[in-house]
Motif scaffolding. Sequence first.
Motif, PDB file in Angstrom:
ATOM      1  N   ARG A 100      -1.897   8.335  -4.885  1.00 23.30           N
ATOM      2  CA  ARG A 100      -2.454   7.031  -5.273  1.00 23.30           C
ATOM      3  C   ARG A 100      -3.069   6.297  -4.091  1.00 23.30           C
ATOM      4  O   ARG A 100      -3.804   5.332  -4.283  1.00 23.30           O
ATOM      5  CB  ARG A 100      -1.344   6.167  -5.878  1.00 23.30           C
ATOM      6  CG  ARG A 100      -0.788   6.718  -7.193  1.00 23.30           C
ATOM      7  CD  ARG A 100       0.536   6.060  -7.543  1.00 23.30           C
ATOM      8  NE  ARG A 100       1.101   6.581  -8.779  1.00 23.30           N
ATOM      9  CZ  ARG A 100       2.354   6.434  -9.148  1.00 23.30           C
ATOM     10  NH1 ARG A 100       3.207   5.803  -8.338  1.00 23.30           N
ATOM     11  NH2 ARG A 100       2.789   6.929 -10.289  1.00 23.30           N
ATOM     12  N   TYR A 101      -2.748   6.714  -2.881  1.00 20.67           N
ATOM     13  CA  TYR A 101      -3.244   6.040  -1.685  1.00 20.67           C
ATOM     14  C   TYR A 101      -4.476   6.765  -1.143  1.00 20.67           C
ATOM     15  O   TYR A 101      -4.437   7.969  -0.873  1.00 20.67           O
ATOM     16  CB  TYR A 101      -2.165   6.024  -0.595  1.00 20.67           C
ATOM     17  CG  TYR A 101      -1.223   4.850  -0.667  1.00 20.67           C
ATOM     18  CD1 TYR A 101      -1.070   4.129  -1.849  1.00 20.67           C
ATOM     19  CD2 TYR A 101      -0.478   4.454   0.442  1.00 20.67           C
ATOM     20  CE1 TYR A 101      -0.197   3.062  -1.914  1.00 20.67           C
ATOM     21  CE2 TYR A 101       0.399   3.381   0.383  1.00 20.67           C
ATOM     22  CZ  TYR A 101       0.537   2.691  -0.801  1.00 20.67           C
ATOM     23  OH  TYR A 101       1.403   1.629  -0.861  1.00 20.67           O
ATOM     24  N   ARG A 120       3.791  -0.748  -3.370  1.00 20.58           N
ATOM     25  CA  ARG A 120       2.353  -0.466  -3.247  1.00 20.58           C
ATOM     26  C   ARG A 120       1.674  -1.601  -2.485  1.00 20.58           C
ATOM     27  O   ARG A 120       1.532  -2.714  -2.998  1.00 20.58           O
ATOM     28  CB  ARG A 120       1.731  -0.309  -4.637  1.00 20.58           C
ATOM     29  CG  ARG A 120       0.291   0.176  -4.629  1.00 20.58           C
ATOM     30  CD  ARG A 120      -0.233   0.268  -6.057  1.00 20.58           C
ATOM     31  NE  ARG A 120      -1.554   0.833  -6.122  1.00 20.58           N
ATOM     32  CZ  ARG A 120      -2.677   0.152  -5.944  1.00 20.58           C
ATOM     33  NH1 ARG A 120      -2.616  -1.142  -5.654  1.00 20.58           N
ATOM     34  NH2 ARG A 120      -3.854   0.741  -6.032  1.00 20.58           N
ATOM     35  N   TYR A 130       6.562   2.446 -12.804  1.00 18.39           N
ATOM     36  CA  TYR A 130       5.344   2.188 -12.035  1.00 18.39           C
ATOM     37  C   TYR A 130       5.214   0.705 -11.711  1.00 18.39           C
ATOM     38  O   TYR A 130       4.811   0.348 -10.593  1.00 18.39           O
ATOM     39  CB  TYR A 130       4.097   2.648 -12.806  1.00 18.39           C
ATOM     40  CG  TYR A 130       2.823   2.327 -12.042  1.00 18.39           C
ATOM     41  CD1 TYR A 130       2.344   3.187 -11.062  1.00 18.39           C
ATOM     42  CD2 TYR A 130       2.139   1.138 -12.264  1.00 18.39           C
ATOM     43  CE1 TYR A 130       1.203   2.874 -10.332  1.00 18.39           C
ATOM     44  CE2 TYR A 130       0.998   0.818 -11.539  1.00 18.39           C
ATOM     45  CZ  TYR A 130       0.536   1.697 -10.583  1.00 18.39           C
ATOM     46  OH  TYR A 130      -0.580   1.383  -9.856  1.00 18.39           O
ATOM     47  N   ARG A 186      -4.953   4.733 -14.156  1.00 23.11           N
ATOM     48  CA  ARG A 186      -5.533   5.739 -13.272  1.00 23.11           C
ATOM     49  C   ARG A 186      -4.464   6.438 -12.441  1.00 23.11           C
ATOM     50  O   ARG A 186      -4.548   7.642 -12.186  1.00 23.11           O
ATOM     51  CB  ARG A 186      -6.558   5.085 -12.355  1.00 23.11           C
ATOM     52  CG  ARG A 186      -7.243   6.048 -11.372  1.00 23.11           C
ATOM     53  CD  ARG A 186      -8.298   5.357 -10.552  1.00 23.11           C
ATOM     54  NE  ARG A 186      -7.736   4.413  -9.605  1.00 23.11           N
ATOM     55  CZ  ARG A 186      -7.867   3.098  -9.677  1.00 23.11           C
ATOM     56  NH1 ARG A 186      -8.539   2.559 -10.678  1.00 23.11           N
ATOM     57  NH2 ARG A 186      -7.338   2.297  -8.764  1.00 23.11           N
ATOM     58  N   GLU A 187      -3.446   5.707 -12.023  1.00 21.56           N
ATOM     59  CA  GLU A 187      -2.459   6.245 -11.085  1.00 21.56           C
ATOM     60  C   GLU A 187      -1.225   6.845 -11.743  1.00 21.56           C
ATOM     61  O   GLU A 187      -0.475   7.544 -11.057  1.00 21.56           O
ATOM     62  CB  GLU A 187      -2.035   5.148 -10.098  1.00 21.56           C
ATOM     63  CG  GLU A 187      -3.175   4.683  -9.199  1.00 21.56           C
ATOM     64  CD  GLU A 187      -2.717   3.738  -8.102  1.00 21.56           C
ATOM     65  OE1 GLU A 187      -1.544   3.322  -8.131  1.00 21.56           O
ATOM     66  OE2 GLU A 187      -3.537   3.407  -7.232  1.00 21.56           O
ATOM     67  N   THR A 244      -5.956   0.213 -12.757  1.00 21.02           N
ATOM     68  CA  THR A 244      -5.211   0.850 -11.676  1.00 21.02           C
ATOM     69  C   THR A 244      -3.975   1.559 -12.204  1.00 21.02           C
ATOM     70  O   THR A 244      -3.669   2.695 -11.824  1.00 21.02           O
ATOM     71  CB  THR A 244      -4.800  -0.194 -10.624  1.00 21.02           C
ATOM     72  OG1 THR A 244      -5.976  -0.811 -10.085  1.00 21.02           O
ATOM     73  CG2 THR A 244      -4.000   0.430  -9.501  1.00 21.02           C
ATOM     74  N   HIS A 280       3.306   8.734  -2.368  1.00 15.99           N
ATOM     75  CA  HIS A 280       2.711   7.816  -3.342  1.00 15.99           C
ATOM     76  C   HIS A 280       1.910   8.559  -4.402  1.00 15.99           C
ATOM     77  O   HIS A 280       1.052   7.959  -5.072  1.00 15.99           O
ATOM     78  CB  HIS A 280       1.825   6.804  -2.613  1.00 15.99           C
ATOM     79  CG  HIS A 280       2.599   5.859  -1.733  1.00 15.99           C
ATOM     80  ND1 HIS A 280       3.185   4.701  -2.201  1.00 15.99           N
ATOM     81  CD2 HIS A 280       2.918   5.917  -0.417  1.00 15.99           C
ATOM     82  CE1 HIS A 280       3.799   4.075  -1.212  1.00 15.99           C
ATOM     83  NE2 HIS A 280       3.657   4.799  -0.118  1.00 15.99           N
ATOM     84  N   TYR A 307       4.687  -0.853  -8.192  1.00 17.46           N
ATOM     85  CA  TYR A 307       3.515  -1.689  -7.904  1.00 17.46           C
ATOM     86  C   TYR A 307       3.927  -2.998  -7.229  1.00 17.46           C
ATOM     87  O   TYR A 307       3.284  -3.455  -6.276  1.00 17.46           O
ATOM     88  CB  TYR A 307       2.774  -1.976  -9.212  1.00 17.46           C
ATOM     89  CG  TYR A 307       1.536  -2.829  -9.059  1.00 17.46           C
ATOM     90  CD1 TYR A 307       0.291  -2.267  -8.818  1.00 17.46           C
ATOM     91  CD2 TYR A 307       1.606  -4.225  -9.176  1.00 17.46           C
ATOM     92  CE1 TYR A 307      -0.850  -3.045  -8.673  1.00 17.46           C
ATOM     93  CE2 TYR A 307       0.475  -5.009  -9.030  1.00 17.46           C
ATOM     94  CZ  TYR A 307      -0.743  -4.414  -8.784  1.00 17.46           C
ATOM     95  OH  TYR A 307      -1.870  -5.193  -8.650  1.00 17.46           O
TER      96      TYR A 307
END
Length: 485
Positions: A255-256, A463, A455, A432-433, A429, A252, A459
């Motif tokens: 991101r996690y 995610r 993304y 940032r990711e 989010t 990921h 998402y």
Amino acid sequence: MNPEIWTTKFRGFTMSKLSKEDKVNIYYLWKKQCYSPKQIGHEYKISSGNVQYLVSLIDKHGLAILEHAYQSYSDDLKLEIIQKALDPTRSIRSVALEYALPSRGMVSNWLRSYRENGYTIVTKKKGRKPNDRSGERTARSGKSQAQERKPSLTREELEATYHQRIYKKIRCLSGRTNRTRKTGQAEEITQAVTQLRRELKVSLTFILATINGHPDLPHLSRSDYYYTLQKVGKDTKNEKLMNRIRELFEEHHARYGYRRITLQLKREGMIVNHKKVQRLMTIMGLVALHNRKRAKYSSYQGTIGVIKENKIKQSFHSEHPDQKWYADITEFKLNGQKTYLSALLDGCTQEVISYEVSRHPNLAQTISMMEKAVKRYPNAAELTFHTDQGWQYQNRYFQNWLSEHGMNQSMSRKGKSTDNGLIESFFGTLKREMFFGFQQNFQSISALNQAIKEYIHYYNTKRIKSKLKGLTPIEYRASVLKAAQ
């Protein structure tokens, strides 16, 4: 800390000291865009330039290049490489890559030696130089062994030397770590103290007294040392769990954090506490991406149409899908160019219902996004459509379009950005990711637009979110609709 992790993380400062596994890890960290070259270089203690060279070397010659053992280079080959490096149209890096050299520094060293020796290749002879000790024996004949033996250090001098070594090692360690947690630092210091005990052959009391006697060093008590040592040894039993945590973290793209990784582990049938996952991630140095605030795009141009009443009042959640929709537009800047994302979010599932990426934040972009949403969920009616007071949403044509489709319009209060906080949080989010800190990965606006689309798919479908009971937005929609039947 796991001894294997310790060895890998603080291995050395040159690529030659990296193992094949290290180099493969560096290559995939780069390709998966988990870290920047600077971050990877800091992790493995090599320069960012060496990271980029290693990746380029594998891209050009494949992973098989790492299987090649050390090889010698003939004078003719060295001369050929040097002549190409002297060509003003060629760079040292390109020449090193062409000949698959393990380091670009080899070409620089050969060039320097070539120039120092009058533009001549000098072959270094292998083996030790012949040692004629006859003259030395004659000179030593009149000396006694007592005169030749170097004076040994006194106890005070030896202790001073040990103090200096201990101080230097712990000082370097405490200055290098960026962690704020005391436990993470204690584990590193414990490993260093154990290593010092083996090297210096001194007692634990002596080392701890030296550390605690300096106000600039982080203190460590005897009880903390043995507690941390026992805990680090215990973590060797968690090797399988740690490997899976690292796989999820890399899968990921960092991101996690520990909460979301814990949820994913539970989805896979593992029974694990979130505190344990957090501790193991700290040991492995896995830190999720942090929030970085940036100036945001504002479509507010004053009152140019009808301002609708705020019907949400920060009560974002809805019990069922398609009861509350939230829309907004955000801006991306890349190499002096801009692109705009218009997105629509559901208040129940937090799913991105629809979106549109455009070079211009015009009304056509917003209308196209809404038409996609209605086409995807044609039964959505009598829902509340909430936005800020952007000019697109005040437009008379757009407001008539909403009325024709049975949507009740709602707008945030002036100067109250929190009234549209749900989709603002999503934009934060997203950037940032996949955007902040990764701008160097996008060669053009088209590449950035494609990354945004990828993304959003990630998402919605992959995610997981703790607020959605550990499910993805699409999975949560299916579960809510199934429960309502």
